[in-house]
Design a protein around this motif. Structure first.
Motif, PDB file in Angstrom:
ATOM      1  N   ALA A 136       0.831  -1.204   0.000  1.00  0.00           N
ATOM      2  CA  ALA A 136       0.000   0.000   0.000  1.00  0.00           C
ATOM      3  C   ALA A 136       0.866   1.256   0.000  1.00  0.00           C
ATOM      4  CB  ALA A 136      -0.949   0.008   1.190  1.00  0.00           C
ATOM      5  N   VAL A 137       2.090   1.155   0.549  1.00  0.00           N
ATOM      6  CA  VAL A 137       3.008   2.304   0.515  1.00  0.00           C
ATOM      7  C   VAL A 137       3.840   2.271  -0.769  1.00  0.00           C
ATOM      8  CG1 VAL A 137       4.985   3.404   1.626  1.00  0.00           C
ATOM      9  CG2 VAL A 137       3.127   2.484   3.020  1.00  0.00           C
ATOM     10  N   VAL A 138       4.376   1.093  -1.085  1.00  0.00           N
ATOM     11  CA  VAL A 138       5.319   0.984  -2.207  1.00  0.00           C
ATOM     12  C   VAL A 138       4.630   1.305  -3.539  1.00  0.00           C
ATOM     13  CG1 VAL A 138       6.823  -0.557  -3.492  1.00  0.00           C
ATOM     14  CG2 VAL A 138       6.772  -0.676  -1.016  1.00  0.00           C
ATOM     15  N   ALA A 139       3.429   0.755  -3.751  1.00  0.00           N
ATOM     16  CA  ALA A 139       2.786   0.917  -5.061  1.00  0.00           C
ATOM     17  C   ALA A 139       2.596   2.384  -5.433  1.00  0.00           C
ATOM     18  CB  ALA A 139       1.475   0.140  -5.106  1.00  0.00           C
ATOM     19  N   PRO A 140       1.895   3.181  -4.619  1.00  0.00           N
ATOM     20  CA  PRO A 140       1.718   4.575  -5.041  1.00  0.00           C
ATOM     21  C   PRO A 140       3.018   5.368  -5.111  1.00  0.00           C
ATOM     22  CG  PRO A 140       0.810   4.238  -2.844  1.00  0.00           C
ATOM     23  CD  PRO A 140       1.172   2.891  -3.376  1.00  0.00           C
ATOM     24  N   VAL A 141       3.904   5.175  -4.110  1.00  0.00           N
ATOM     25  CA  VAL A 141       5.144   5.973  -4.078  1.00  0.00           C
ATOM     26  C   VAL A 141       6.017   5.664  -5.281  1.00  0.00           C
ATOM     27  CG1 VAL A 141       7.306   6.370  -2.832  1.00  0.00           C
ATOM     28  CG2 VAL A 141       5.151   6.261  -1.571  1.00  0.00           C
ATOM     29  N   SER A 142       6.257   4.354  -5.526  1.00  0.00           N
ATOM     30  CA  SER A 142       7.188   4.004  -6.605  1.00  0.00           C
ATOM     31  C   SER A 142       6.575   4.276  -7.962  1.00  0.00           C
ATOM     32  CB  SER A 142       7.597   2.535  -6.493  1.00  0.00           C
ATOM     33  OG  SER A 142       6.475   1.710  -6.666  1.00  0.00           O
ATOM     34  N   MET A 143       5.262   4.047  -8.126  1.00  0.00           N
ATOM     35  CA  MET A 143       4.662   4.269  -9.436  1.00  0.00           C
ATOM     36  C   MET A 143       4.592   5.745  -9.776  1.00  0.00           C
ATOM     37  SD  MET A 143       1.923   1.177  -9.571  1.00  0.00           S
ATOM     38  CE  MET A 143       1.108   1.623 -11.091  1.00  0.00           C
ATOM     39  N   PHE A 144       4.240   6.567  -8.790  1.00  0.00           N
ATOM     40  CA  PHE A 144       4.183   8.010  -9.077  1.00  0.00           C
ATOM     41  C   PHE A 144       5.562   8.530  -9.493  1.00  0.00           C
ATOM     42  CE2 PHE A 144       4.674  12.447  -7.861  1.00  0.00           C
ATOM     43  CZ  PHE A 144       3.636  13.011  -8.589  1.00  0.00           C
ATOM     44  N   HIS A 145       6.569   8.196  -8.705  1.00  0.00           N
ATOM     45  CA  HIS A 145       7.906   8.695  -9.031  1.00  0.00           C
ATOM     46  C   HIS A 145       8.457   8.065 -10.305  1.00  0.00           C
ATOM     47  CE1 HIS A 145       7.898  10.084  -4.803  1.00  0.00           C
ATOM     48  NE2 HIS A 145       8.577  11.079  -5.345  1.00  0.00           N
ATOM     49  N   GLY A 146       8.224   6.763 -10.441  1.00  0.00           N
ATOM     50  CA  GLY A 146       8.775   6.054 -11.588  1.00  0.00           C
ATOM     51  C   GLY A 146       8.177   6.534 -12.899  1.00  0.00           C
ATOM     52  N   ILE A 147       6.840   6.604 -12.939  1.00  0.00           N
ATOM     53  CA  ILE A 147       6.184   7.013 -14.180  1.00  0.00           C
ATOM     54  C   ILE A 147       6.469   8.485 -14.457  1.00  0.00           C
ATOM     55  CG2 ILE A 147       3.957   7.212 -15.360  1.00  0.00           C
ATOM     56  CD1 ILE A 147       3.035   4.819 -13.580  1.00  0.00           C
ATOM     57  N   GLY A 148       6.467   9.286 -13.400  1.00  0.00           N
ATOM     58  CA  GLY A 148       6.781  10.710 -13.580  1.00  0.00           C
ATOM     59  C   GLY A 148       8.167  10.915 -14.155  1.00  0.00           C
ATOM     60  N   THR A 149       9.142  10.187 -13.616  1.00  0.00           N
ATOM     61  CA  THR A 149      10.509  10.306 -14.129  1.00  0.00           C
ATOM     62  C   THR A 149      10.572   9.867 -15.590  1.00  0.00           C
ATOM     63  OG1 THR A 149      11.299   9.750 -11.922  1.00  0.00           O
ATOM     64  CG2 THR A 149      12.900   9.637 -13.703  1.00  0.00           C
ATOM     65  N   ALA A 150       9.898   8.758 -15.887  1.00  0.00           N
ATOM     66  CA  ALA A 150       9.931   8.246 -17.266  1.00  0.00           C
ATOM     67  C   ALA A 150       9.316   9.261 -18.228  1.00  0.00           C
ATOM     68  CB  ALA A 150       9.191   6.916 -17.346  1.00  0.00           C
ATOM     69  N   ILE A 151       8.197   9.859 -17.838  1.00  0.00           N
ATOM     70  CA  ILE A 151       7.554  10.856 -18.708  1.00  0.00           C
ATOM     71  C   ILE A 151       8.491  12.038 -18.906  1.00  0.00           C
ATOM     72  CG2 ILE A 151       5.692  12.560 -18.858  1.00  0.00           C
ATOM     73  CD1 ILE A 151       3.872  10.524 -17.498  1.00  0.00           C
ATOM     74  N   TYR A 152       9.101  12.485 -17.815  1.00  0.00           N
ATOM     75  CA  TYR A 152      10.016  13.628 -17.951  1.00  0.00           C
ATOM     76  C   TYR A 152      11.158  13.293 -18.912  1.00  0.00           C
ATOM     77  CZ  TYR A 152      13.478  17.143 -17.248  1.00  0.00           C
ATOM     78  OH  TYR A 152      14.393  18.128 -17.511  1.00  0.00           O
TER      79      TYR A 152
END
Lengths: 278, 303
Positions: free
Chosen positions: B94-110
């Motif tokens: 519940a902590v890892v999924a939102p934190v890692s996905m938000f940062h990961g996808i955001g970084t990839a988009i950037y």
């Protein structure tokens, strides 16, 4: 405009040969005025000192061999060329009197006025309806009724309404290549542009689809100014009013299509259109 | 080897049919030798997997009961349960999924859509790929230094969740970058050509096409986080917990920690409890991977 007409009247009277009516007689207002445009991809000088006045409600064809800069030029007109890294330009392109390279000119605004149809049909992997409604939606139209009307009007404008009206919710990828390209034209019409840029729109199409798109271009010029890049010289001769011949990044000749194809002023133009190279 | 005599106006022939057919047998044999060799290599992996499954199922199946899911850890193998670990792992997710996905996808988009191609960004891209190869225990030490000590989060779910997020972040970034890169440039051009901004193009064109790939990669990365043990050990996550966490600041235990603890106990029966725990963990992972496959098959777009 009045001044222009007066002057051309005098010129007409003064013309030695009245058989060849000067083109200036019917000159329409200039939409796109390119002045001393230069463009570099890194160190490659792709466009050299281009001067090209493009007029309203005409079809202007741009022809030339591969690598002559014709696609680069048309992509410069809506600044799509800037998607490539390391592009530099100098000179100016006036669209309706405003320099599109001006820092205050937003590319989004420019591209809303200038629609583009690409070489390869590139519909979105969405329904036909959503493809056409894409432009209006990004510009803030949410009303379903208005969107319905825009979709119908645009599809009619691109002469494809009768073929797709019963399956607007199917994916645009289920259509044939020729139909996809007309969907892309309809999609460009949906943003109600002033100018339509076409970058070799029929190069990926079969002869019958090509014919349909060519007929469509003839109809569209009543309401839009069209600039079309083509590899196909017969196509340029068939559908355009003016033709510009590009070679190695320079405009060699720009004139009435009839003049270019029947009596070119430059030897290189003649060599190209008679198929001696390119 | 006899080369046919050259006649005027006829191309010289260099390939002699007789010698080609003479060599044919040898070529075919080499081909089947390597085919057999590679099949054996595959077999080794399958065999190991088979033995593992058999051992674990035969040992652990007896301990899989309703009680096993309802009991907390215990000194007695027959009373030991996985409740705290299972719930703890869910909390961790519940902590890892939102934190890692938000940062990961955001970084990839950037990196894919906004960042210009220059040396600094190339350096960043290269290092993210390298980061994916850093051992998990190193991330554990990083988590211990930053989250547990410096930010004083202690051995809480939050600290462990952040550490695990860092661990799988590079994997998610790389997967998301690949998914975004797979969206053809021509549909982006179509969008820009109508006056769409970058953000509108990303939201309306790029992400809808990339999301199946992004989700698949993210879920596979998350399943790695479910199974990781080393960072949790370094952070100091306990194994014997007699309560369920009530918030992200509580301490907890996770499935691999619990299994590790059971496996190192001397009593023979605890080995069987550990096997039962492994079955639960593997079912958990299998479920997540199935969801990833399902998403990929259902939403995959073809151009």
């Amino acid at each position: 405009m009045v001044q222009l007409m007066n002057r051309t009247d005098k010129e007409t009277q003064a013309a030695v040969s009245p058989v060849e009516a000067p083109i200036r007689e019917t000159a329409k207002p200039v939409v796109y005025d390119t002045k001393q445009l230069n463009l570099w991809y890194g160190s490659h000088h792709a466009l050299k000192n281009i001067d090209l006045p493009i007029r309203e409600n005409e079809v202007t064809a741009i022809i030339g061999p591969s690598g002559c800069g014709k696609s680069t030029y048309i992509k410069t007109l809506n600044r799509m060329v800037e998607l490539v890294d390391g592009v530099r330009t100098s000179g100016e392109i006036l669209y309706r009197g405003r320099n599109i390279f001006d820092a205050k000119y937003s590319v989004e605004e420019l591209r809303t006025r200038v629609g583009m149809v690409f070489q390869k049909p590139n519909p979105f992997p969405k329904s036909i309806y959503d493809n056409i409604a894409y432009g209006p939606r990004i510009h803030g139209i949410k009303n379903k009724k208005i969107l319905d009307e825009i979709v119908e009007q645009s599809l009619r404008g691109a002469a494809i309404w009768d073929e797709v009206k019963d399956r607007l919710s199917t994916n645009a990828y289920s259509l044939s290549g020729g139909q996809q390209q007309r969907i892309c034209i309809a999609r460009a019409l949906a943003i109600e542009p002033d100018v339509i840029l076409m970058d070799e729109p029929t190069s990926a199409l079969d002869p019958i689809s090509t014919l349909k798109v060519e007929e469509l271009v003839q109809e569209l010029k009543e309401n839009y100014s069209i600039i079309i890049v083509t590899h196909n010289m017969q196509q340029a001769a068939r559908i355009s009013d003016k033709t510009a011949f590009f070679l190695n990044g320079e405009v060699i000749e720009f004139d009435d299509t009839n003049k270019i194809f029947q009596n070119p002023a430059d030897q290189r133009t003649e060599d190209y259109i008679s198929g001696r190279f390119g | 080897m006899r080369i046919t005599e050259q006649q005027p106006g006829v191309n010289k022939r260099f390939i002699d049919p007789a010698s080609v057919s003479k060599r044919m047998d040898g070529r075919k044999i080499t081909n089947s030798v390597f085919k057999t060799l590679f099949f054996m290599a595959t077999l080794v992996a399958l065999l190991v997997l088979g033995i593992l499954f058999y051992r674990i199922l035969s040992q652990g199946i007896g301990f899989l009961s309703a009680d096993f899911f309802q009991n907390f850890a215990s000194r007695f193998p027959e009373k030991a349960g996985i409740k705290a670990a299972l719930v703890g792992s869910l909390w961790l997710m519940a902590v890892v999924a939102p934190v890692s996905m938000f940062h990961g996808i955001g970084t990839a988009i950037y990196l894919e859509e906004y960042a210009k191609k220059n040396r600094v960004n190339d350096f960043i891209r290269m290092n993210i790929s390298n980061l994916a190869g850093v051992p998990s225990v190193v991330f554990g030490l990083l988590g211990l230094t930053i989250f547990v000590r410096a930010l004083a989060l202690g051995n809480s779910i939050l600290a462990a969740g952040f550490t695990m997020s860092l661990l799988i972040l590079p994997v998610i970034i790389v997967a998301a970058q690949e998914a975004i890169r797979a969206v053809p440039q021509h549909v982006r051009e179509a969008s820009y050509g109508m006056g769409a901004t970058k953000w509108q193009t990303i939201v309306r064109v790029v992400l809808p096409s990339a999301i199946p790939g992004i989700l698949t990669g993210s879920i596979l990365a998350l399943s790695r986080a479910v199974g990781e043990t080393a960072p949790l050990i370094v952070i100091g996550v306990p194994v014997i917990i007699q309560f369920l966490p009530s918030g992200v600041m509580d301490t907890f235990t996770a499935l691999p920690m619990q299994i590790y603890d059971w496996a190192k106990r001397p009593q023979a029966d605890f080995q069987k409890v550990a096997s039962a725990g492994i079955i639960v963990l593997m079912a958990f992972l299998l479920l997540m991977n199935s969801i990833a496959v399902l998403i990929r098959n259902k939403f995959q777009k073809r151009y």
